[in-house]
Enzyme design. Structure first.
Site, PDB file in Angstrom:
ATOM      1  N   ASP A  12      -8.727   6.131  -1.767  1.00  0.00           N
ATOM      2  CA  ASP A  12      -7.284   5.984  -1.696  1.00  0.00           C
ATOM      3  C   ASP A  12      -6.895   4.955  -2.752  1.00  0.00           C
ATOM      4  OD1 ASP A  12      -4.584   6.019  -0.496  1.00  0.00           O
ATOM      5  OD2 ASP A  12      -5.117   3.991   0.147  1.00  0.00           O
ATOM      6  N   ASP A  14      -3.338   2.981  -3.030  1.00  0.00           N
ATOM      7  CA  ASP A  14      -2.468   1.878  -2.639  1.00  0.00           C
ATOM      8  C   ASP A  14      -3.003   1.148  -1.414  1.00  0.00           C
ATOM      9  OD1 ASP A  14      -0.367   2.531  -4.609  1.00  0.00           O
ATOM     10  OD2 ASP A  14      -0.232   4.365  -3.438  1.00  0.00           O
ATOM     11  N   ASP A 171      -7.533   2.504   3.515  1.00  0.00           N
ATOM     12  CA  ASP A 171      -7.002   1.318   4.182  1.00  0.00           C
ATOM     13  C   ASP A 171      -6.030   1.655   5.301  1.00  0.00           C
ATOM     14  OD1 ASP A 171      -3.880   0.393   3.060  1.00  0.00           O
ATOM     15  OD2 ASP A 171      -4.898   2.101   2.171  1.00  0.00           O
TER      16      ASP A 171
END
Length: 228
Positions: A12, A14, A171
């Site tokens: 991922d 961001d 995250d």
């Protein structure tokens, strides 16, 4: 032969590779203020961590009773975000080290993100991560964003890898759920550590409960070598 032969890693972007959430928050705050929604808070922003920009805009229209078309809001937020991202986006140092460790071993890598293709390219170029992460997939390019598995499955397809041979680094709860739905293993480091007990993170194969503050490149690399 590398002990990681046959493995592919999908990141991922961001909140995982780069600390871009402050820029997304500011872009959202300015966009909403322009359309009559003042005092948009960081706490309100946190509910959208891991959600694609398009899905965020769709929810905004309902939550804040906005009449502006989705396309117009999306363009406004993306424009502001790109201005901020090009000016300052910081790569997490331990993630930089992790990417470099994997590159040294010749591990194929990709980025799969809810951001637009333009935002992904701008951030990776600005941080220099594009030198290692040339395969990039945006949720704009698939039918459904996270928590659907589409973006991760497309990344695996572009890497020429089977889902079972991929490890996702995430995250956010929707991303962890998407990795599980894709049949991929997952290293999860919650951007909001208080969410670590959420059901989506329960499916993670390696859960770094303290998020970036506890993540280390060597720890993640050693886990991969032990479990390869």
């Amino acid at each position: 032969m590398s002990s990681l032969a046959g493995l592919s890693v999908i990141f991922d972007l961001d909140g995982t590779l780069v600390d871009s959430e402050p820029n997304y928050y500011e872009a959202g705050r300015l966009t909403l203020a322009e359309h009559g929604v003042p005092d948009y808070t960081w706490a309100e922003h946190e509910r959208y961590v891991g959600i694609s920009t398009l899905d965020t805009i769709v929810d905004w229209r309902q939550r804040y009773d906005l009449r502006t078309p989705v396309a117009e809001l999306l363009a406004a937020k993306n424009r502001r975000y790109l201005e901020l991202a090009r000016a300052s986006t910081r790569a997490y140092p331990e993630m930089w080290k992790f990417v470099e460790l994997l590159a040294t071993e010749g591990v194929p890598m990709a980025v799969a993100s809810g951001s637009s293709p333009e935002a992904i390219a701008a951030v990776l170029a600005g941080t220099g991560l594009d030198g290692h992460l040339r395969t990039q997939v945006s949720a704009d390019e698939v039918a459904h964003g996270k928590p659907a598995p589409d973006v991760f499955l497309e990344a695996a397809r572009r890497l020429g890898a089977q889902p079972a041979d991929c490890v996702v680094v995430e995250d956010a709860a929707p991303g962890a759920a998407a990795a599980h739905a894709a049949g991929m293993r997952c290293i999860a480091l919650p951007y909001v550590p208080e969410q670590a007990d959420g059901p989506e993170f329960a499916s993670a194969d390696l859960l770094v409960r303290g998020g970036q503050a506890e993540f280390t490149a060597r720890g993640a690399y050693d886990w991969l070598t032990r479990t390869a």
